[in-house]
Design a protein around this motif. Sequence first.
Motif, PDB file in Angstrom:
ATOM      1  N   SER A  38       0.844  -1.191   0.000  1.00 21.65           N
ATOM      2  CA  SER A  38       0.000   0.000   0.000  1.00 21.65           C
ATOM      3  C   SER A  38       0.881   1.243   0.000  1.00 21.65           C
ATOM      4  O   SER A  38       2.080   1.174   0.259  1.00 21.65           O
ATOM      5  CB  SER A  38      -0.917   0.002   1.224  1.00 21.65           C
ATOM      6  OG  SER A  38      -0.147   0.089   2.399  1.00 21.65           O
ATOM      7  N   SER A  39       0.272   2.394  -0.246  1.00 24.45           N
ATOM      8  CA  SER A  39       1.033   3.645  -0.301  1.00 24.45           C
ATOM      9  C   SER A  39       1.628   4.024   1.048  1.00 24.45           C
ATOM     10  O   SER A  39       2.617   4.749   1.103  1.00 24.45           O
ATOM     11  CB  SER A  39       0.146   4.783  -0.807  1.00 24.45           C
ATOM     12  OG  SER A  39      -0.920   5.005   0.099  1.00 24.45           O
ATOM     13  N   ASP A  40       1.033   3.512   2.141  1.00 24.49           N
ATOM     14  CA  ASP A  40       1.571   3.828   3.468  1.00 24.49           C
ATOM     15  C   ASP A  40       2.522   2.738   3.983  1.00 24.49           C
ATOM     16  O   ASP A  40       2.833   2.678   5.161  1.00 24.49           O
ATOM     17  CB  ASP A  40       0.457   4.130   4.469  1.00 24.49           C
ATOM     18  CG  ASP A  40      -0.623   3.065   4.521  1.00 24.49           C
ATOM     19  OD1 ASP A  40      -0.545   2.072   3.767  1.00 24.49           O
ATOM     20  OD2 ASP A  40      -1.562   3.223   5.312  1.00 24.49           O
ATOM     21  N   GLY A  41       2.991   1.871   3.077  1.00 24.00           N
ATOM     22  CA  GLY A  41       4.061   0.935   3.416  1.00 24.00           C
ATOM     23  C   GLY A  41       3.654  -0.428   3.913  1.00 24.00           C
ATOM     24  O   GLY A  41       4.520  -1.251   4.199  1.00 24.00           O
ATOM     25  N   TYR A  71      -9.497  -6.227  -3.463  1.00 23.86           N
ATOM     26  CA  TYR A  71      -9.558  -5.815  -4.855  1.00 23.86           C
ATOM     27  C   TYR A  71      -8.855  -4.474  -4.994  1.00 23.86           C
ATOM     28  O   TYR A  71      -9.199  -3.515  -4.304  1.00 23.86           O
ATOM     29  CB  TYR A  71     -11.010  -5.675  -5.315  1.00 23.86           C
ATOM     30  CG  TYR A  71     -11.788  -6.964  -5.198  1.00 23.86           C
ATOM     31  CD1 TYR A  71     -11.739  -7.918  -6.208  1.00 23.86           C
ATOM     32  CD2 TYR A  71     -12.574  -7.231  -4.078  1.00 23.86           C
ATOM     33  CE1 TYR A  71     -12.446  -9.104  -6.098  1.00 23.86           C
ATOM     34  CE2 TYR A  71     -13.286  -8.409  -3.963  1.00 23.86           C
ATOM     35  CZ  TYR A  71     -13.222  -9.342  -4.977  1.00 23.86           C
ATOM     36  OH  TYR A  71     -13.925 -10.509  -4.864  1.00 23.86           O
ATOM     37  N   VAL A  72      -7.883  -4.403  -5.879  1.00 27.01           N
ATOM     38  CA  VAL A  72      -7.108  -3.183  -6.087  1.00 27.01           C
ATOM     39  C   VAL A  72      -7.132  -2.837  -7.579  1.00 27.01           C
ATOM     40  O   VAL A  72      -6.726  -3.665  -8.407  1.00 27.01           O
ATOM     41  CB  VAL A  72      -5.652  -3.358  -5.617  1.00 27.01           C
ATOM     42  CG1 VAL A  72      -4.866  -2.077  -5.815  1.00 27.01           C
ATOM     43  CG2 VAL A  72      -5.607  -3.797  -4.157  1.00 27.01           C
ATOM     44  N   PRO A  73      -7.607  -1.641  -7.930  1.00 28.37           N
ATOM     45  CA  PRO A  73      -7.602  -1.248  -9.346  1.00 28.37           C
ATOM     46  C   PRO A  73      -6.175  -1.194  -9.895  1.00 28.37           C
ATOM     47  O   PRO A  73      -5.274  -0.624  -9.277  1.00 28.37           O
ATOM     48  CB  PRO A  73      -8.220   0.150  -9.341  1.00 28.37           C
ATOM     49  CG  PRO A  73      -8.949   0.252  -8.035  1.00 28.37           C
ATOM     50  CD  PRO A  73      -8.213  -0.624  -7.073  1.00 28.37           C
ATOM     51  N   VAL A  74      -5.971  -1.790 -11.040  1.00 28.13           N
ATOM     52  CA  VAL A  74      -4.655  -1.811 -11.675  1.00 28.13           C
ATOM     53  C   VAL A  74      -4.202  -0.388 -12.006  1.00 28.13           C
ATOM     54  O   VAL A  74      -3.006  -0.090 -11.981  1.00 28.13           O
ATOM     55  CB  VAL A  74      -4.675  -2.712 -12.933  1.00 28.13           C
ATOM     56  CG1 VAL A  74      -3.414  -2.574 -13.754  1.00 28.13           C
ATOM     57  CG2 VAL A  74      -4.892  -4.159 -12.527  1.00 28.13           C
ATOM     58  N   SER A  75      -5.141   0.500 -12.249  1.00 33.00           N
ATOM     59  CA  SER A  75      -4.792   1.890 -12.586  1.00 33.00           C
ATOM     60  C   SER A  75      -4.095   2.606 -11.436  1.00 33.00           C
ATOM     61  O   SER A  75      -3.475   3.643 -11.644  1.00 33.00           O
ATOM     62  CB  SER A  75      -6.037   2.667 -13.001  1.00 33.00           C
ATOM     63  OG  SER A  75      -6.964   2.719 -11.931  1.00 33.00           O
ATOM     64  N   THR A  76      -4.177   2.057 -10.209  1.00 34.77           N
ATOM     65  CA  THR A  76      -3.531   2.683  -9.053  1.00 34.77           C
ATOM     66  C   THR A  76      -2.132   2.127  -8.810  1.00 34.77           C
ATOM     67  O   THR A  76      -1.462   2.549  -7.876  1.00 34.77           O
ATOM     68  CB  THR A  76      -4.357   2.494  -7.770  1.00 34.77           C
ATOM     69  OG1 THR A  76      -4.362   1.104  -7.400  1.00 34.77           O
ATOM     70  CG2 THR A  76      -5.775   2.994  -7.940  1.00 34.77           C
ATOM     71  N   LEU A  77      -1.699   1.159  -9.620  1.00 34.69           N
ATOM     72  CA  LEU A  77      -0.421   0.483  -9.383  1.00 34.69           C
ATOM     73  C   LEU A  77       0.733   1.162 -10.118  1.00 34.69           C
ATOM     74  O   LEU A  77       0.577   1.660 -11.227  1.00 34.69           O
ATOM     75  CB  LEU A  77      -0.492  -0.972  -9.820  1.00 34.69           C
ATOM     76  CG  LEU A  77      -1.575  -1.835  -9.183  1.00 34.69           C
ATOM     77  CD1 LEU A  77      -1.468  -3.265  -9.671  1.00 34.69           C
ATOM     78  CD2 LEU A  77      -1.520  -1.773  -7.680  1.00 34.69           C
ATOM     79  N   SER A  78       1.879   1.147  -9.457  1.00 35.83           N
ATOM     80  CA  SER A  78       3.124   1.605 -10.081  1.00 35.83           C
ATOM     81  C   SER A  78       4.243   0.693  -9.615  1.00 35.83           C
ATOM     82  O   SER A  78       4.115  -0.015  -8.625  1.00 35.83           O
ATOM     83  CB  SER A  78       3.416   3.058  -9.712  1.00 35.83           C
ATOM     84  OG  SER A  78       3.626   3.172  -8.319  1.00 35.83           O
ATOM     85  N   THR A  87       0.424   0.394  -4.643  1.00 37.13           N
ATOM     86  CA  THR A  87      -0.814   1.051  -5.015  1.00 37.13           C
ATOM     87  C   THR A  87      -0.832   2.445  -4.405  1.00 37.13           C
ATOM     88  O   THR A  87      -0.233   2.675  -3.354  1.00 37.13           O
ATOM     89  CB  THR A  87      -2.050   0.245  -4.558  1.00 37.13           C
ATOM     90  OG1 THR A  87      -3.231   0.984  -4.902  1.00 37.13           O
ATOM     91  CG2 THR A  87      -2.047  -0.029  -3.073  1.00 37.13           C
ATOM     92  N   SER A  88      -1.509   3.351  -5.044  1.00 32.67           N
ATOM     93  CA  SER A  88      -1.629   4.706  -4.505  1.00 32.67           C
ATOM     94  C   SER A  88      -2.651   4.753  -3.370  1.00 32.67           C
ATOM     95  O   SER A  88      -2.812   5.772  -2.717  1.00 32.67           O
ATOM     96  CB  SER A  88      -2.022   5.681  -5.611  1.00 32.67           C
ATOM     97  OG  SER A  88      -3.268   5.311  -6.175  1.00 32.67           O
ATOM     98  N   MET A  89      -3.303   3.634  -3.098  1.00 37.55           N
ATOM     99  CA  MET A  89      -4.292   3.546  -2.020  1.00 37.55           C
ATOM    100  C   MET A  89      -3.601   3.193  -0.702  1.00 37.55           C
ATOM    101  O   MET A  89      -2.576   2.518  -0.692  1.00 37.55           O
ATOM    102  CB  MET A  89      -5.340   2.473  -2.363  1.00 37.55           C
ATOM    103  CG  MET A  89      -6.098   2.754  -3.641  1.00 37.55           C
ATOM    104  SD  MET A  89      -7.122   1.360  -4.176  1.00 37.55           S
ATOM    105  CE  MET A  89      -8.347   1.323  -2.893  1.00 37.55           C
TER     106      MET A  89
END
Length: 98
Positions: A38-41, A71-78, A87-89
């Motif tokens: 996740s974005s917070d590590g 479930y994690v949207p692929v559009s949020t992944l880097s 993920t940016s989430m």
Amino acid sequence: MKLAFLGVILAAPAAAIAQTSAAAPAAPVVKAGRMLSSSDGHRLGRIDQLDKGPDGTPVTAELFSDQGVLYVPVSTLSSTNGTSFVTSMTYAQVTNGK
């Protein structure tokens, strides 16, 4: 005349370099089995499967965890290395308070 020709020859490689560097970076290739955080590590786990859209491109990454199916949207992944993803989430957003 010779100076004008020399100027054109020197300018052409610079223009080619500018075009190459201005291109958008390629989207990372998301695959099952890759680690996701996740974005917070927080480490969310490995991607178990990908849900694909009508055109065959991955839309949602699914992870099976202690909190259930995430479930994690692929559009949020880097990805910086192509083998693990972020993920940016935040963890709370992904787990929906589970």
